[in-house]
Scaffold this motif. Structure first.
Motif, short mmCIF file in Angstrom:
data_model
loop_
_atom_site.label_atom_id
_atom_site.label_comp_id
_atom_site.label_asym_id
_atom_site.label_seq_id
_atom_site.Cartn_x
_atom_site.Cartn_y
_atom_site.Cartn_z
N GLN A 247 -70.71 -24.77 -0.03
CA GLN A 247 -71.18 -25.98 0.62
C GLN A 247 -70.29 -26.36 1.79
O GLN A 247 -70.77 -26.79 2.85
CB GLN A 247 -71.24 -27.13 -0.40
CG GLN A 247 -72.30 -26.95 -1.47
CD GLN A 247 -73.70 -27.01 -0.91
OE1 GLN A 247 -74.15 -28.04 -0.45
NE2 GLN A 247 -74.40 -25.88 -0.93
N TRP A 248 -68.99 -26.18 1.63
CA TRP A 248 -68.05 -26.50 2.70
C TRP A 248 -68.29 -25.60 3.91
O TRP A 248 -68.28 -26.07 5.06
CB TRP A 248 -66.62 -26.35 2.19
CG TRP A 248 -65.58 -26.90 3.13
CD1 TRP A 248 -65.05 -28.16 3.12
CD2 TRP A 248 -64.97 -26.22 4.23
NE1 TRP A 248 -64.15 -28.31 4.14
CE2 TRP A 248 -64.07 -27.13 4.84
CE3 TRP A 248 -65.07 -24.93 4.75
CZ2 TRP A 248 -63.30 -26.79 5.95
CZ3 TRP A 248 -64.30 -24.59 5.87
CH2 TRP A 248 -63.43 -25.51 6.45
N VAL A 249 -68.50 -24.31 3.67
CA VAL A 249 -68.76 -23.37 4.76
C VAL A 249 -70.06 -23.73 5.48
O VAL A 249 -70.15 -23.67 6.71
CB VAL A 249 -68.82 -21.92 4.22
CG1 VAL A 249 -69.42 -20.96 5.26
CG2 VAL A 249 -67.43 -21.46 3.81
N ALA A 250 -71.07 -24.12 4.72
CA ALA A 250 -72.35 -24.48 5.32
C ALA A 250 -72.24 -25.72 6.19
O ALA A 250 -72.95 -25.85 7.20
CB ALA A 250 -73.39 -24.70 4.23
N GLU A 251 -71.32 -26.63 5.83
CA GLU A 251 -71.23 -27.92 6.52
C GLU A 251 -70.22 -27.94 7.66
O GLU A 251 -70.17 -28.92 8.42
CB GLU A 251 -70.87 -29.00 5.49
CG GLU A 251 -71.96 -29.24 4.45
CD GLU A 251 -71.48 -30.06 3.27
OE1 GLU A 251 -70.28 -30.45 3.28
OE2 GLU A 251 -72.28 -30.29 2.34
N ASN A 252 -69.40 -26.89 7.79
CA ASN A 252 -68.35 -26.90 8.81
C ASN A 252 -68.58 -25.83 9.86
O ASN A 252 -69.29 -24.84 9.64
CB ASN A 252 -66.99 -26.72 8.15
CG ASN A 252 -66.51 -27.98 7.46
OD1 ASN A 252 -65.82 -28.80 8.06
ND2 ASN A 252 -66.86 -28.15 6.20
N SER A 253 -67.94 -26.01 11.01
CA SER A 253 -68.12 -25.11 12.15
C SER A 253 -67.41 -23.78 11.91
O SER A 253 -66.48 -23.69 11.09
CB SER A 253 -67.57 -25.74 13.42
OG SER A 253 -66.15 -25.84 13.37
N SER A 254 -67.83 -22.78 12.64
CA SER A 254 -67.21 -21.46 12.54
C SER A 254 -65.74 -21.52 12.94
O SER A 254 -64.89 -20.83 12.37
CB SER A 254 -67.95 -20.46 13.44
OG SER A 254 -69.30 -20.34 13.03
N GLU A 255 -65.42 -22.37 13.92
CA GLU A 255 -64.02 -22.52 14.36
C GLU A 255 -63.15 -23.10 13.25
O GLU A 255 -62.02 -22.65 13.03
CB GLU A 255 -63.96 -23.42 15.60
CG GLU A 255 -64.54 -22.81 16.87
CD GLU A 255 -66.07 -22.81 16.89
OE1 GLU A 255 -66.64 -22.07 17.72
OE2 GLU A 255 -66.68 -23.53 16.07
N GLU A 256 -63.68 -24.09 12.55
CA GLU A 256 -62.92 -24.71 11.47
C GLU A 256 -62.73 -23.73 10.31
O GLU A 256 -61.65 -23.67 9.71
CB GLU A 256 -63.64 -25.97 10.98
CG GLU A 256 -62.83 -26.80 10.00
CD GLU A 256 -61.55 -27.36 10.58
OE1 GLU A 256 -60.60 -27.53 9.80
OE2 GLU A 256 -61.49 -27.60 11.81
N ILE A 257 -63.77 -22.98 9.99
CA ILE A 257 -63.68 -21.97 8.93
C ILE A 257 -62.63 -20.93 9.29
O ILE A 257 -61.82 -20.51 8.45
CB ILE A 257 -65.04 -21.31 8.69
CG1 ILE A 257 -66.07 -22.34 8.22
CG2 ILE A 257 -64.93 -20.18 7.66
CD1 ILE A 257 -67.50 -21.86 8.26
#
Length: 331
Positions: A247-257
């Protein structure tokens, strides 16, 4: 009176420390986790570790990279690992050997193939017919990348063993360097290697095997049937942590991941990590929940059958457990 107060304070501190020690001992469980390779494709797993989602569940996860499906399953079946992250086809191969303690898939991590078709030369007007008659550097026979590759080629009326020169004699780790130094015109590559090659001018991404092959349980967390029955709470906590990460990956940007998981890819630039993650997000490679759907399982069996690698019956109801994931999602 002063001495009595000091003694009371001292005893209180000792009591709190004692309770804390007891609590830590009873709440934290060690889980030995074996991943089949170190891959950006597994970003949600590293997020679960780095964001403390496993720790929140009282789990101490010991991650080891076992480099190969056969070695990963050996580690799982011999109790060298409690949980394995590996292609779900390996559970089918084990089941076909009539194992008394087969592997059970309980949480899906990736739901598409993770490889891209990379060409040595730019091909702005690429069609799959361009692959015919070429030298194609493929993957290991019987592994998911190769089976999906063959499935996609056949989908475009290309016979992988007749219409091109298919090379399958290179170890997984050496495929990128073999492509650069060899005569192959095309290759299947995972990220971030595909993006690195583009940046360095060594190759050009021209198609996605993930988009072409559809939803498939490509990489899944599995454990032995006996471990699942003996430690259901451990697997429940593990699955909950993975779901939080998904869920965190789905809700956050690629840069943040990319920033979160960079410790696992220290030799790769942050911009390459972000670009690679964005590619995977755009084609829905990261599963947003742990449930392995039966339709995806049937697609996997079809791909294996097309490749001539399906060893026999692979009953969904015996090799896949969705109840844990479903219960967690309904909490």
């Amino acid at each position: 009176m002063l001495k009595r107060n000091k003694l009371f304070i001292l005893l209180s501190i000792v009591f709190v420390l004692f309770l804390s020690a007891c609590g830590n001992g009873s709440e934290h469980t060690s889980i030995k986790l074996a991943e089949v390779t170190r891959s950006l494709f597994y970003a949600p797993q590293y997020v679960a570790i780095e964001k403390g989602f496993f720790e929140e569940e009282g789990l101490d996860v010991e991650l080891q990279t076992t480099w190969g499906g056969d070695k990963t399953m050996t580690a799982l079946l011999s109790d060298g690992a409690d949980v394995a992250l590996v292609g779900s086809e390996t559970s089918i191969y084990v089941y076909a050997q009539e194992s008394k303690d087969h592997a059970v898939n309980f949480a899906q991590l990736t739901q598409t193939d993770g490889t891209f078709l990379v060409a040595k030369e730019p091909k702005p007007d690429f069609t799959w017919d361009d692959v015919k008659g070429s030298i194609f550097l493929g993957q290991r026979k019987g592994g998911m990348p190769q089976m999906v590759g063959e499935f996609v080629l056949k989908k475009h009326d290309i016979h992988p063993h007749q219409d091109l020169e298919l090379l399958q004699n290179i170890d997984f780790a050496n495929i990128p360097s073999a492509f650069v130094s060899g005569d192959a015109e095309f290759v299947q590559l995972f990220e971030p290697t595909a993006s690195v090659f583009e940046k360095e001018g060594k190759g050009h991404v021209i198609a996605s095997f993930g988009e072409e092959s559809g939803e498939v349980p490509y990489t899944v967390f599995m454990t032995k049937d006996s471990y699942l029955k003996e430690n259901p709470t451990h697997i429940e906590k593990f699955t909950r942590a993975i779901y939080k990460a998904q869920q965190w990956v789905a809700e956050n940007s690629s840069e943040e991941i990319a920033k979160v998981i960079q410790p696992y890819f220290e030799d790769t630039d942050l911009d390459i990590l972000a670009t690679s993650i964005e590619r995977y997000k755009n084609q829905d490679s990261f599963a947003t929940d742990p449930i392995l759907e039966e339709t995806a399982w049937e697609n996997l069996l079809n791909i294996m059958d097309e490749a001539g690698e399906l060893p026999g019956d692979a009953p969904y109801e015996e090799l896949v457990n969705t109840k844990i994931a479903e219960d967690i999602m309904n909490e």
